[in-house]
Design a protein around this motif. Structure first.
Motif, mmCIF file in Angstrom:
data_model
loop_
_atom_site.group_PDB
_atom_site.id
_atom_site.type_symbol
_atom_site.label_atom_id
_atom_site.label_comp_id
_atom_site.label_asym_id
_atom_site.label_seq_id
_atom_site.Cartn_x
_atom_site.Cartn_y
_atom_site.Cartn_z
ATOM 1 N N ARG A 55 0.825 -1.210 0.000
ATOM 2 C CA ARG A 55 0.000 0.000 0.000
ATOM 3 C C ARG A 55 0.855 1.254 0.000
ATOM 4 O O ARG A 55 0.515 2.252 -0.636
ATOM 5 C CB ARG A 55 -0.954 -0.015 1.191
ATOM 6 C CG ARG A 55 -2.100 -1.014 0.999
ATOM 7 C CD ARG A 55 -3.225 -0.778 1.976
ATOM 8 N NE ARG A 55 -2.886 -1.132 3.342
ATOM 9 C CZ ARG A 55 -3.183 -2.299 3.899
ATOM 10 N NH1 ARG A 55 -3.826 -3.215 3.218
ATOM 11 N NH2 ARG A 55 -2.840 -2.544 5.145
ATOM 12 N N ARG A 111 -8.783 3.418 0.235
ATOM 13 C CA ARG A 111 -9.978 4.229 0.030
ATOM 14 C C ARG A 111 -10.689 4.463 1.359
ATOM 15 O O ARG A 111 -11.059 5.580 1.707
ATOM 16 C CB ARG A 111 -10.920 3.481 -0.926
ATOM 17 C CG ARG A 111 -11.636 4.340 -1.928
ATOM 18 C CD ARG A 111 -12.589 3.495 -2.761
ATOM 19 N NE ARG A 111 -11.923 2.349 -3.374
ATOM 20 C CZ ARG A 111 -12.416 1.125 -3.442
ATOM 21 N NH1 ARG A 111 -13.612 0.863 -2.939
ATOM 22 N NH2 ARG A 111 -11.746 0.146 -4.011
ATOM 23 N N GLU A 112 -10.858 3.379 2.111
ATOM 24 C CA GLU A 112 -11.561 3.496 3.389
ATOM 25 C C GLU A 112 -10.770 4.314 4.411
ATOM 26 O O GLU A 112 -11.331 4.858 5.350
ATOM 27 C CB GLU A 112 -11.865 2.095 3.935
ATOM 28 C CG GLU A 112 -12.994 1.424 3.172
ATOM 29 C CD GLU A 112 -13.170 -0.049 3.528
ATOM 30 O OE1 GLU A 112 -14.089 -0.684 3.001
ATOM 31 O OE2 GLU A 112 -12.374 -0.564 4.340
ATOM 32 N N ARG A 163 -10.925 2.748 -13.617
ATOM 33 C CA ARG A 163 -11.052 3.486 -12.367
ATOM 34 C C ARG A 163 -9.743 4.190 -12.129
ATOM 35 O O ARG A 163 -8.714 3.531 -11.926
ATOM 36 C CB ARG A 163 -11.340 2.523 -11.211
ATOM 37 C CG ARG A 163 -12.568 1.658 -11.408
ATOM 38 C CD ARG A 163 -13.809 2.523 -11.481
ATOM 39 N NE ARG A 163 -15.017 1.724 -11.668
ATOM 40 C CZ ARG A 163 -15.956 1.586 -10.746
ATOM 41 N NH1 ARG A 163 -15.837 2.204 -9.593
ATOM 42 N NH2 ARG A 163 -17.020 0.856 -11.001
ATOM 43 N N TYR A 203 -7.346 6.306 -9.873
ATOM 44 C CA TYR A 203 -7.121 6.605 -8.460
ATOM 45 C C TYR A 203 -6.251 7.835 -8.298
ATOM 46 O O TYR A 203 -5.290 8.034 -9.044
ATOM 47 C CB TYR A 203 -6.469 5.404 -7.782
ATOM 48 C CG TYR A 203 -7.471 4.307 -7.478
ATOM 49 C CD1 TYR A 203 -7.857 3.384 -8.447
ATOM 50 C CD2 TYR A 203 -8.064 4.216 -6.215
ATOM 51 C CE1 TYR A 203 -8.793 2.397 -8.174
ATOM 52 C CE2 TYR A 203 -8.995 3.223 -5.932
ATOM 53 C CZ TYR A 203 -9.359 2.322 -6.914
ATOM 54 O OH TYR A 203 -10.282 1.352 -6.641
ATOM 55 N N ARG A 252 -8.818 8.414 -3.689
ATOM 56 C CA ARG A 252 -10.157 8.597 -4.210
ATOM 57 C C ARG A 252 -10.207 7.971 -5.591
ATOM 58 O O ARG A 252 -9.182 7.883 -6.262
ATOM 59 C CB ARG A 252 -10.477 10.083 -4.358
ATOM 60 C CG ARG A 252 -10.521 10.798 -3.045
ATOM 61 C CD ARG A 252 -10.541 12.311 -3.252
ATOM 62 N NE ARG A 252 -10.791 12.964 -1.973
ATOM 63 C CZ ARG A 252 -12.003 13.048 -1.431
ATOM 64 N NH1 ARG A 252 -13.062 12.553 -2.055
ATOM 65 N NH2 ARG A 252 -12.160 13.636 -0.271
ATOM 66 N N SER A 308 -6.752 -4.809 -5.717
ATOM 67 C CA SER A 308 -8.060 -4.190 -5.593
ATOM 68 C C SER A 308 -8.439 -4.035 -4.126
ATOM 69 O O SER A 308 -9.026 -3.041 -3.708
ATOM 70 C CB SER A 308 -9.095 -5.043 -6.320
ATOM 71 O OG SER A 308 -10.348 -4.398 -6.343
ATOM 72 N N ARG A 309 -8.098 -5.049 -3.361
ATOM 73 C CA ARG A 309 -8.397 -5.010 -1.942
ATOM 74 C C ARG A 309 -7.546 -3.963 -1.225
ATOM 75 O O ARG A 309 -8.022 -3.251 -0.337
ATOM 76 C CB ARG A 309 -8.163 -6.383 -1.323
ATOM 77 C CG ARG A 309 -8.894 -6.578 -0.030
ATOM 78 C CD ARG A 309 -9.223 -8.056 0.194
ATOM 79 N NE ARG A 309 -10.052 -8.247 1.374
ATOM 80 C CZ ARG A 309 -11.384 -8.218 1.338
ATOM 81 N NH1 ARG A 309 -12.008 -7.981 0.221
ATOM 82 N NH2 ARG A 309 -12.074 -8.426 2.436
ATOM 83 N N HIS A 310 -6.291 -3.871 -1.617
ATOM 84 C CA HIS A 310 -5.423 -2.846 -1.034
ATOM 85 C C HIS A 310 -5.988 -1.460 -1.329
ATOM 86 O O HIS A 310 -5.987 -0.584 -0.460
ATOM 87 C CB HIS A 310 -4.011 -2.961 -1.613
ATOM 88 C CG HIS A 310 -3.202 -4.051 -1.002
ATOM 89 N ND1 HIS A 310 -2.989 -4.151 0.360
ATOM 90 C CD2 HIS A 310 -2.531 -5.096 -1.545
ATOM 91 C CE1 HIS A 310 -2.250 -5.216 0.607
ATOM 92 N NE2 HIS A 310 -1.952 -5.814 -0.524
ATOM 93 N N LEU A 311 -6.464 -1.301 -2.539
ATOM 94 C CA LEU A 311 -7.038 -0.014 -2.918
ATOM 95 C C LEU A 311 -8.273 0.295 -2.084
ATOM 96 O O LEU A 311 -8.522 1.438 -1.708
ATOM 97 C CB LEU A 311 -7.397 -0.014 -4.411
ATOM 98 C CG LEU A 311 -6.190 0.054 -5.351
ATOM 99 C CD1 LEU A 311 -6.601 -0.202 -6.784
ATOM 100 C CD2 LEU A 311 -5.490 1.407 -5.231
ATOM 101 N N ARG A 312 -8.999 -0.752 -1.762
ATOM 102 C CA ARG A 312 -10.175 -0.558 -0.927
ATOM 103 C C ARG A 312 -9.787 -0.077 0.463
ATOM 104 O O ARG A 312 -10.417 0.828 1.021
ATOM 105 C CB ARG A 312 -10.930 -1.886 -0.819
ATOM 106 C CG ARG A 312 -12.188 -1.801 -0.006
ATOM 107 C CD ARG A 312 -12.700 -3.193 0.293
ATOM 108 N NE ARG A 312 -14.139 -3.210 0.493
ATOM 109 C CZ ARG A 312 -14.856 -4.320 0.578
ATOM 110 N NH1 ARG A 312 -14.276 -5.505 0.451
ATOM 111 N NH2 ARG A 312 -16.138 -4.260 0.785
ATOM 112 N N VAL A 313 -8.754 -0.670 0.999
ATOM 113 C CA VAL A 313 -8.278 -0.261 2.320
ATOM 114 C C VAL A 313 -7.816 1.195 2.288
ATOM 115 O O VAL A 313 -8.148 1.993 3.175
ATOM 116 C CB VAL A 313 -7.127 -1.171 2.796
ATOM 117 C CG1 VAL A 313 -6.526 -0.650 4.096
ATOM 118 C CG2 VAL A 313 -7.624 -2.596 2.984
#
Lengths: 109, 109
Positions: free
Chosen positions: A12, A48-49, A62, A64, A54, A41-46
């Motif tokens: 990340r 993001r959260e 998508r 970022y 963004r 994708s999951r790292h990006l979600r983390v």
DNA sequence: CAGTTACGTAAGCTCTTTGTTACACATCCT
DNA sequence: AGGATGTGTAACAAAGAGCTTACGTAACTG
């Protein structure tokens, strides 16, 4: 300080570094890592959260972007400690130089 | 940057904050938290292994001190990103809101 | 309109992390 | 010496993180 947990992962952190230059698409980011695309994708979600990135949809991609605010928060969190390495660093080094090994784990020299 | 993983835990961050004032004994630290003393002992171990704290034995108690070097490293890691929130924060928000691309990163099409 | 492209999500597995209780020591105090 | 005090370690259960494969879906392509 949820950003710290997000930044604790090296992948990340690298994503953040890649985004420092500007917008990058998810797939392009994934190409930089040895792990699978869903993993990225999951790292990006983390990220993001944690508010560190963004997303913006452009067609099917998508894009970022880095959102610097959590980094700014981290900087602010770090602020109260800054005086420590302004003054105390030398003192510690001196102690070590005198042969008072306080650290049991072998360290580089 | 192993320090980031250590600092990702809120209890450990609080320990670091408590140590900012100077040496504190393990038991005294443990008293500040709702978790068991062995749990705090483990947190201290993580902080120790991350180089964030040092221990010194005084009689039967272990006095912990903050070692600012990893924090300094973190500060250094953060440095390249500082310009982002110095100038770009507002600009980025505006750009995102308008849906414009910040910077084409070698995309084709 | 059917196929390809670009992503995200779901399910499942494994390794870590965090917490707990039980225990082992060393040190201090009568 | 013998008990109290202060700490770290061991063993173990529960929860979480990260990875993979399989799948679903929206958007371009021809």
């Amino acid at each position: 300080m949820e950003a710290l947990a997000a930044l604790a992962d090296p992948t990340r952190r690298e994503i953040v570094a890649l985004l420092a230059g500007g917008e990058v698409a998810a797939g392009e980011l994934a190409a930089h890592f040895p792990v699978s695309r869903p993993a990225v994708s999951r790292h990006l979600r983390v990220l993001r959260e944690a508010g560190l990135v963004r997303v913006r949809a452009e067609g099917q991609r998508r894009l970022y972007v880095l959102d610097p605010r959590p980094l700014s928060d981290l900087d602010a969190w770090l602020a109260p400690y800054r005086w420590l390495w302004a003054q105390r660093l030398d003192a510690l080094d001196t102690e070590i130089a005198r042969g008072r090994r306080a650290r049991p784990t072998g360290e580089d020299r």
